[in-house]
Design a protein around this motif. Structure first.
Motif, short mmCIF file in Angstrom:
data_model
loop_
_atom_site.label_atom_id
_atom_site.label_comp_id
_atom_site.label_asym_id
_atom_site.label_seq_id
_atom_site.Cartn_x
_atom_site.Cartn_y
_atom_site.Cartn_z
N SER A 1 -10.37 12.41 2.89
CA SER A 1 -11.75 12.72 1.97
C SER A 1 -12.99 12.13 2.37
O SER A 1 -13.91 12.56 2.48
CB SER A 1 -11.41 12.09 0.34
OG SER A 1 -12.55 12.31 -0.36
N LEU A 2 -12.78 10.51 2.62
CA LEU A 2 -13.96 9.65 3.24
C LEU A 2 -14.42 10.15 4.56
O LEU A 2 -15.77 10.55 4.70
CB LEU A 2 -13.60 8.46 3.04
CG LEU A 2 -13.36 7.66 1.68
CD1 LEU A 2 -12.88 6.54 1.98
CD2 LEU A 2 -14.83 7.75 0.96
N SER B 1 -19.20 5.93 -4.85
CA SER B 1 -17.71 5.62 -4.63
C SER B 1 -16.70 6.25 -5.94
O SER B 1 -15.63 6.54 -5.74
CB SER B 1 -17.39 4.14 -5.05
OG SER B 1 -17.88 3.74 -6.19
N LYS B 2 -17.48 6.88 -7.01
CA LYS B 2 -16.99 7.65 -7.95
C LYS B 2 -17.29 8.97 -7.66
O LYS B 2 -17.27 9.82 -8.76
CB LYS B 2 -17.22 7.16 -9.19
CG LYS B 2 -16.77 5.74 -9.41
CD LYS B 2 -17.27 5.14 -10.94
CE LYS B 2 -16.61 3.98 -11.07
NZ LYS B 2 -16.69 2.88 -10.33
N ALA C 1 -1.04 7.89 -0.28
CA ALA C 1 -2.39 7.80 -1.34
C ALA C 1 -3.37 7.29 -0.32
O ALA C 1 -4.68 7.95 -0.32
CB ALA C 1 -2.17 6.63 -2.20
N LEU C 2 -3.29 6.55 0.58
CA LEU C 2 -4.41 6.25 1.64
C LEU C 2 -4.75 7.07 2.48
O LEU C 2 -6.00 7.35 2.52
CB LEU C 2 -3.76 4.97 2.54
CG LEU C 2 -3.51 3.57 1.74
CD1 LEU C 2 -2.97 2.53 2.81
CD2 LEU C 2 -5.14 2.90 1.40
N LEU D 1 -10.47 0.54 2.27
CA LEU D 1 -9.45 0.94 1.53
C LEU D 1 -8.61 -0.09 1.49
O LEU D 1 -8.00 -0.62 0.33
CB LEU D 1 -8.72 2.25 2.11
CG LEU D 1 -9.42 3.38 2.11
CD1 LEU D 1 -8.56 4.53 2.99
CD2 LEU D 1 -9.92 3.93 0.54
N TYR E 1 0.82 -1.24 -0.11
CA TYR E 1 0.09 0.02 -0.06
C TYR E 1 0.92 1.31 0.33
O TYR E 1 1.91 1.15 0.31
CB TYR E 1 -0.94 -0.11 1.13
CG TYR E 1 -1.97 -1.04 1.21
CD1 TYR E 1 -3.16 -1.11 0.66
CD2 TYR E 1 -1.58 -2.14 2.02
CE1 TYR E 1 -4.06 -2.27 0.79
CE2 TYR E 1 -2.50 -3.36 2.06
CZ TYR E 1 -3.79 -3.33 1.36
OH TYR E 1 -4.35 -4.28 1.43
N GLN F 1 -4.67 10.48 2.03
CA GLN F 1 -5.42 11.36 0.99
C GLN F 1 -6.88 10.81 0.97
O GLN F 1 -8.00 11.64 1.16
CB GLN F 1 -5.04 11.51 -0.20
CG GLN F 1 -3.48 12.17 -0.29
CD GLN F 1 -2.89 12.30 -1.82
OE1 GLN F 1 -3.30 11.97 -2.71
NE2 GLN F 1 -2.05 13.37 -1.90
N ARG F 2 -7.05 9.60 0.92
CA ARG F 2 -8.52 8.96 0.50
C ARG F 2 -9.08 8.99 1.92
O ARG F 2 -10.35 9.13 2.09
CB ARG F 2 -8.32 7.47 -0.01
CG ARG F 2 -9.64 7.00 -0.77
CD ARG F 2 -10.04 7.54 -1.79
NE ARG F 2 -11.37 7.01 -2.32
CZ ARG F 2 -12.26 7.39 -2.26
NH1 ARG F 2 -12.68 8.64 -1.54
NH2 ARG F 2 -13.50 6.89 -2.72
N THR G 1 -18.96 -0.79 -0.55
CA THR G 1 -19.33 0.15 0.17
C THR G 1 -20.26 -0.19 1.24
O THR G 1 -20.57 0.60 2.28
CB THR G 1 -20.04 1.17 -0.85
OG1 THR G 1 -21.32 0.33 -1.50
CG2 THR G 1 -19.32 1.65 -1.86
N GLU H 1 -11.66 -0.76 -1.94
CA GLU H 1 -12.93 0.00 -2.36
C GLU H 1 -13.81 -0.75 -3.11
O GLU H 1 -14.67 -0.24 -3.91
CB GLU H 1 -12.48 1.25 -3.13
CG GLU H 1 -11.69 2.19 -2.05
CD GLU H 1 -11.44 3.67 -2.92
OE1 GLU H 1 -12.54 4.04 -3.25
OE2 GLU H 1 -10.05 4.34 -2.33
#
Length: 384
Positions: free
Chosen positions: A275-276, A360-361, A268-269, A292, A264, A271-272, A299, A296
């Protein structure tokens, strides 16, 4: 088991009292092992501890205690450790209690008050029997209101060098396990109630705690268990460097077993995750980590906020009105092509809401992004 009732004065009990973190607690002229291998750590809260001293001070009777006769005029506590330590600590000057609005330690008392405490007699049953009989008694008569935890009972059943060694890692206040893992585990877990030890064994042996303790009872150390636990926590810390309170609810042991060898990108994790965490649609924030780690793909882990009934009904009415006018199905996916349901009008309870643009998008959970699909197509669409 042979049982004999004796009266033991506090004066005699506290003689030779010593509390050594590694070697244990002794009293009664060094003849009483207050914390034998199967005993719990000291768990009394201040209020309980103070109540013991008040009971002694007022000459009220304390509950009877049980000591096991070891031979050679030595004993070990079966039941009464918490009361014994409370008394010994007070006489030794470790704490004070409120007396008439003043905080008074033992050395602050008048001589007659000190003598009254030292002359107080405890009722003690001296029990002679086999090791198994002593353990049975210990399990049966532990202090009312402070029931043994499941792991404390396991420590009693499988007592030996492994339990003693494991406690150094997992069962002391501010122990090594607590120092490295407390930020990632539920705040209610307590090392001295053996929660950390129980969790470590569960992680190491797929939840089969009794089997692990059975097989390792006579191990002279607990190094393998410690390394197993440390490996998981080190993986968590490296994968998710930023600590958050939501991490405390994550089942790290099972996640490490599934994802521990995957590669991993921590940045990057993060940042995600950030956001979530900021999205209102995500109702289960602790699920973000598993979401994550799993790519992903599910959901449901996040318990994403669903469409409100009023939005679903509005979307249904709009789609149905347009479908009737065009003589096609009110399920957009059924209306495509020449299948048998291409012109079917579904009832409201035969449909469910779906995101036009997948959540998710980046799709929102509101009327503008809501479409009603027949149940078959909604289930088939999933997270695509």
């Amino acid at each position: 088991m042979k049982i004999e009732l004796k009266r033991i004065s506090v004066r005699d009990l506290v003689e030779g009292y010593e509390d050594n973190e590694d070697l244990g607690v002794i009293a009664f002229d060094r003849r009483l092992d207050v914390r034998p291998p199967y005993q719990r750590e000291f768990v009394y809260k201040d209020k309980q501890r103070d109540a013991v001293i008040e009971t002694v001070r007022k000459n009220f009777p304390l509950n009877v205690m049980y000591w096991a006769v070891q031979g050679n005029d030595s004993f070990e506590v079966i039941d009464g450790q918490q009361r014994t330590i409370s008394i010994c600590q007070y006489v030794d000057g470790d704490f004070s209690i409120d007396i008439n609005g003043h905080q008074l330690a033992f050395h602050n008392l008048q001589t007659d008050q000190q003598e009254q405490i030292l002359d107080y007699e405890l009722m003690v049953y001296l029990c002679e029997g086999t090791e198994s009989e002593k353990l049975d008694w210990f399990e049966t008569i532990n202090i009312a209101g402070e029931r043994l935890t499941a792991q404390e009972l396991r420590n009693a059943v499988y007592h030996g060098p492994f339990v003693s060694a494991a406690k150094k890692y997992f069962s002391k206040n501010n122990c090594p396990a607590y120092q490295i893992a407390s930020d990632y585990l539920p705040g209610g877990l307590s090392p001295i109630r053996q929660d950390y030890l129980e969790l470590a064994i569960s992680w190491a042996n797929d939840g089969k705690i009794d089997e692990y303790m059975r097989d390792h009872q006579h191990d002279t150390n607990a190094d393998d268990l410690w390394q197993s636990f440390k490996t998981i926590i080190d993986w968590v810390a490296a994968t998710f460097p930023k600590k958050r309170s939501q991490m405390r609810s994550v089942k790290w042991g099972s996640h490490h077993k599934i994802y521990g060898t995957d590669i991993y990108d921590p940045k990057a994790l993060e940042q995600r995750i950030s956001s979530l965490m900021g999205q209102n649609e995500v109702r289960k924030k602790s699920g973000i980590y598993e979401f994550l780690l799993g790519g992903e793909s599910d959901t449901r882990i996040l318990e994403v906020r669903v469409f409100e009934d009023r939005d679903k009904l509005a979307a249904y009415e709009a789609q149905t009105q347009e479908a009737r006018a065009s003589k096609i199905s009110n399920c957009p996916l059924c209306a495509i092509g020449t299948n048998a349901n291409s012109d079917r009008i579904y009832e409201f309870d035969e449909m469910d809401a779906d995101h036009v643009a997948a959540w998710s998008k980046g799709g929102s959970t509101n009327l503008a992004n809501c479409e009603m699909l027949c149940i078959t197509h909604n289930r088939a669409k999933g997270n695509k």
